[in-house]
Design an enzyme around this catalytic site. Structure first.
Site, PDB file in Angstrom:
ATOM      1  N   ARG A  55     -12.185 -33.109  26.994  1.00  0.00           N
ATOM      2  CA  ARG A  55     -13.120 -34.092  27.553  1.00  0.00           C
ATOM      3  C   ARG A  55     -13.455 -35.246  26.613  1.00  0.00           C
ATOM      4  O   ARG A  55     -13.387 -36.417  26.980  1.00  0.00           O
ATOM      5  CB  ARG A  55     -14.459 -33.407  27.912  1.00  0.00           C
ATOM      6  CG  ARG A  55     -14.441 -32.649  29.182  1.00  0.00           C
ATOM      7  CD  ARG A  55     -15.356 -31.438  29.027  1.00  0.00           C
ATOM      8  NE  ARG A  55     -14.620 -30.471  28.243  1.00  0.00           N
ATOM      9  CZ  ARG A  55     -13.899 -29.505  28.781  1.00  0.00           C
ATOM     10  NH1 ARG A  55     -13.910 -29.323  30.061  1.00  0.00           N
ATOM     11  NH2 ARG A  55     -13.185 -28.687  28.018  1.00  0.00           N
ATOM     12  N   THR A  56     -13.837 -34.894  25.385  1.00  0.00           N
ATOM     13  CA  THR A  56     -14.354 -35.924  24.471  1.00  0.00           C
ATOM     14  C   THR A  56     -13.251 -36.922  24.115  1.00  0.00           C
ATOM     15  O   THR A  56     -13.453 -38.130  24.131  1.00  0.00           O
ATOM     16  CB  THR A  56     -14.914 -35.254  23.200  1.00  0.00           C
ATOM     17  OG1 THR A  56     -15.771 -34.191  23.607  1.00  0.00           O
ATOM     18  CG2 THR A  56     -15.694 -36.234  22.351  1.00  0.00           C
ATOM     19  N   LYS A  83       1.015 -32.297   5.445  1.00  0.00           N
ATOM     20  CA  LYS A  83       1.587 -32.436   4.102  1.00  0.00           C
ATOM     21  C   LYS A  83       0.481 -32.435   3.052  1.00  0.00           C
ATOM     22  O   LYS A  83       0.721 -32.741   1.888  1.00  0.00           O
ATOM     23  CB  LYS A  83       2.378 -33.746   4.015  1.00  0.00           C
ATOM     24  CG  LYS A  83       3.529 -33.839   5.010  1.00  0.00           C
ATOM     25  CD  LYS A  83       4.162 -35.227   4.957  1.00  0.00           C
ATOM     26  CE  LYS A  83       4.971 -35.502   6.211  1.00  0.00           C
ATOM     27  NZ  LYS A  83       5.217 -36.929   6.410  1.00  0.00           N
ATOM     28  N   ARG A 105     -13.692 -36.130  15.283  1.00  0.00           N
ATOM     29  CA  ARG A 105     -14.022 -34.722  15.504  1.00  0.00           C
ATOM     30  C   ARG A 105     -13.394 -33.926  14.370  1.00  0.00           C
ATOM     31  O   ARG A 105     -12.207 -34.090  14.062  1.00  0.00           O
ATOM     32  CB  ARG A 105     -13.496 -34.220  16.848  1.00  0.00           C
ATOM     33  CG  ARG A 105     -13.646 -32.707  16.965  1.00  0.00           C
ATOM     34  CD  ARG A 105     -13.424 -32.186  18.337  1.00  0.00           C
ATOM     35  NE  ARG A 105     -14.531 -32.522  19.218  1.00  0.00           N
ATOM     36  CZ  ARG A 105     -14.727 -31.946  20.407  1.00  0.00           C
ATOM     37  NH1 ARG A 105     -13.893 -31.021  20.841  1.00  0.00           N
ATOM     38  NH2 ARG A 105     -15.745 -32.295  21.166  1.00  0.00           N
ATOM     39  N   HIS A 133     -23.074 -33.042  17.990  1.00  0.00           N
ATOM     40  CA  HIS A 133     -22.180 -33.666  18.977  1.00  0.00           C
ATOM     41  C   HIS A 133     -23.049 -34.667  19.751  1.00  0.00           C
ATOM     42  O   HIS A 133     -23.380 -34.457  20.919  1.00  0.00           O
ATOM     43  CB  HIS A 133     -21.630 -32.565  19.888  1.00  0.00           C
ATOM     44  CG  HIS A 133     -20.459 -32.947  20.739  1.00  0.00           C
ATOM     45  ND1 HIS A 133     -19.989 -34.255  20.845  1.00  0.00           N
ATOM     46  CD2 HIS A 133     -19.655 -32.189  21.547  1.00  0.00           C
ATOM     47  CE1 HIS A 133     -18.955 -34.260  21.675  1.00  0.00           C
ATOM     48  NE2 HIS A 133     -18.726 -33.028  22.110  1.00  0.00           N
TER      49      HIS A 133
HETATM   50  N1  ASP Z   1     -16.856 -28.926  23.812  1.00  0.00           N
HETATM   51  C1  ASP Z   1     -18.104 -28.715  23.131  1.00  0.00           C
HETATM   52  C2  ASP Z   1     -17.909 -28.875  21.641  1.00  0.00           C
HETATM   53  O1  ASP Z   1     -16.843 -29.270  21.227  1.00  0.00           O
HETATM   54  C3  ASP Z   1     -18.713 -27.410  23.477  1.00  0.00           C
HETATM   55  C4  ASP Z   1     -17.825 -26.221  23.248  1.00  0.00           C
HETATM   56  O2  ASP Z   1     -16.709 -26.338  22.713  1.00  0.00           O
HETATM   57  O3  ASP Z   1     -18.284 -25.145  23.602  1.00  0.00           O
HETATM   58  O4  ASP Z   1     -18.830 -28.631  20.906  1.00  0.00           O
HETATM   59  N1   CP Z   2     -17.719 -30.912  25.858  1.00  0.00           N
HETATM   60  C1   CP Z   2     -16.718 -31.158  24.983  1.00  0.00           C
HETATM   61  O1   CP Z   2     -16.929 -31.678  23.891  1.00  0.00           O
HETATM   62  O2   CP Z   2     -15.472 -30.823  25.440  1.00  0.00           O
HETATM   63  P1   CP Z   2     -14.111 -30.932  24.602  1.00  0.00           P
HETATM   64  O3   CP Z   2     -14.246 -29.955  23.462  1.00  0.00           O
HETATM   65  O4   CP Z   2     -13.048 -30.574  25.560  1.00  0.00           O
HETATM   66  O5   CP Z   2     -14.013 -32.333  24.082  1.00  0.00           O
END
Ligand code: ASP
Ligand code: CP
Length: 307
Positions: A55-56, A83, A105, A133
Site C-alpha cells: 500500500r505505502t 554488496k 521505509r 508510520h
Molecule cells: N503496513 C503497516 C506497517 O508497515 C502495518 C503492518 O504491517 O501491520 O506498519
Molecule cells: N499499511 C501499510 O503500511 O501497508 P504496506 O505495509 O503494505 O505498505
C-alpha cells in the site's frame, strides 16, 4: 510548513489539519477524468524501500505521479545494498540525482532521522522499524474525519499487537494532537507497561476488548506482527483470536455508527474475521484510497505548495 515528516509528533494541530484539508481537495481530483496536477513538475521524489510494502509504496508512487513529479523507485532487494552499501552512501547517491523528497521505509527505528542529516531534500517516514508510520496516521485520521465528521472527542480503540506497531504509535500521537481519546487494547504482553504515559498521558489502556467496544466510535485492529516476534507473546493463535479478534458477534457490541479500521495487510481469521473485514462498517479499502490523497497532500505541502 515543516520540512520533514519523520514522526507524527512533527505535526501540531494546525499543520495536521492543513494536511487533512489539503487531502480532501486532492481527493476531489480522484473523481476527475484527468487526475493530474502540474504542481510538482520538475521535482524528483525518491521512494527508498528497505522493507516490503504494498500500500505505502504504491500510494506514494501514485501520489507523486498525480502531482507530476519525477519518481524514482528504489527497493533494497536487487540494489547494491546486497554488496554491503550503507544507508548513508545510498542516500548520497540519491542526493547526487537531485532528490527533492525521499520517502523511506526501513527496518531500523530512527532511519529517517539519520537520513535527514545526510540529504538536502525533505524526508518522509514511510515506516521505520517498530517506531512510527506518520502518513498512515494521517490517512487514518482523514478516514475517521470523512466517515464520522470530526476527530475532536472521538473515542478510538487501537487493538492488538501494540508492542510492534508503528501504526499504533503514530496514531496515538496524531489523534491526541487532534483531540481524540485513544484506548490501547491487547494482551498485557503486547502492550508495554509505560507506553501510554510515554506517548501521551491521556491515552488509556485496557486488556478487555469486550468491555471497551460499546463505548467506541472507531475500532482499529492491528496486524499481529509475527515477523517481529522473537518470543511467544500469547499461548496460541486461536487463544489470541478468542480474546482479541474482531468477529461479527463482537462487532455487534459497537455502537451503530462505529467504524472498523485496519491498516493492512490483514491476517484474516486472526485479528479480524473475513465477515468483519468485508462488512459495510469496514473502511479498509477506503483507507487505501485515502492514502493516495493524504500522501499527495504531504508531498505537496512539504515541497512548498500553498494550501
Ligand atoms: N503496513 C503497516 C506497517 O508497515 C502495518 C503492518 O504491517 O501491520 O506498519
Ligand atoms: N499499511 C501499510 O503500511 O501497508 P504496506 O505495509 O503494505 O505498505
Amino acid at each position: 510548513m515543516i520540512k520533514h515528516l519523520r514522526s507524527a509528533a512533527d505535526l501540531d494541530a494546525a499543520t495536521a489539519t492543513l494536511i487533512l484539508d489539503t487531502a480532501a481537495e486532492m481527493a476531489a481530483l480522484a473523481g476527475r477524468e484527468v487526475k493530474k496536477l502540474p504542481t510538482l513538475r520538475g521535482r524528483t521524489v525518491v521512494n527508498l524501500f528497505y522493507e516490503d510494502s504494498t500500500r505505502t509504496r504504491i500510494s506514494f508512487e501514485a501520489a507523486a505521479k498525480r502531482l507530476s513529479a519525477d519518481v524514482i523507485n528504489f527497493s533494497a532487494k536487487g540494489s547494491s545494498v546486497s554488496k554491503g552499501e550503507s544507508l548513508k552512501d545510498t542516500a548520497l547517491t540519491l542526493q547526487a540525482m537531485g532528490a527533492d523528497a525521499v520517502v523511506i521505509r526501513h527496518s531500523a527505528s530512527g532511519a529517517p532521522h539519520r537520513l535527514a542529516s545526510w540529504v538536502d531534500g525533505s524526508v518522509i517516514n514511510a515506516g521505520d522499524g517498530t517506531h512510527e508510520h506518520p502518513t498512515q496516521a494521517l490517512l487514518d485520521a482523514y478516514t475517521m474525519r470523512s466517515r464520522l465528521g470530526r476527530l475532536d472527542g472521538l473515542k478510538v480503540a487501537i487493538v492488538g499487537d501494540v508492542l510492534h506497531s508503528r501504526v499504533a504509535r503514530s496514531n496515538v500521537l496524531l489523534l491526541s494532537t487532534l483531540g481524540a481519546q485513544v484506548t490501547l487494547v491487547g494482551p498485557p504482553t503486547l502492550i508495554p507497561v509505560d507506553i501510554a504515559a510515554a506517548l501521551e498521558p491521556k491515552t488509556k489502556v485496557s486488556y478487555d476488548l469486550d468491555s471497551v467496544l460499546p463505548d467506541m466510535d472507531v475500532v482499529m485492529m492491528l496486524r499481529v506482527q509475527t515477523e517481529r516476534m522473537q518470543d511467544s507473546y500469547f499461548p496460541s493463535a486461536r487463544e489470541y483470536s478468542r480474546r482479541y479478534g474482531l468477529d461479527l458477534a463482537r462487532m455487534r457490541k459497537l455502537p451503530e455508527h462505529a467504524i472498523v479500521m485496519h491498516p493492512g495487510p490483514m491476517n484474516r481469521g486472526m485479528e479480524i474475521t473475513p465477515e468483519v473485514a468485508d462488512s459495510s462498517r469496514s473502511t479498509i479499502v477506503e483507507q487505501v484510497a485515502n492514502g493516495v490523497s493524504a500522501r499527495m497532500a504531504v508531498l505537496y505541502l512539504l515541497l512548498g505548495g500553498k494550501a
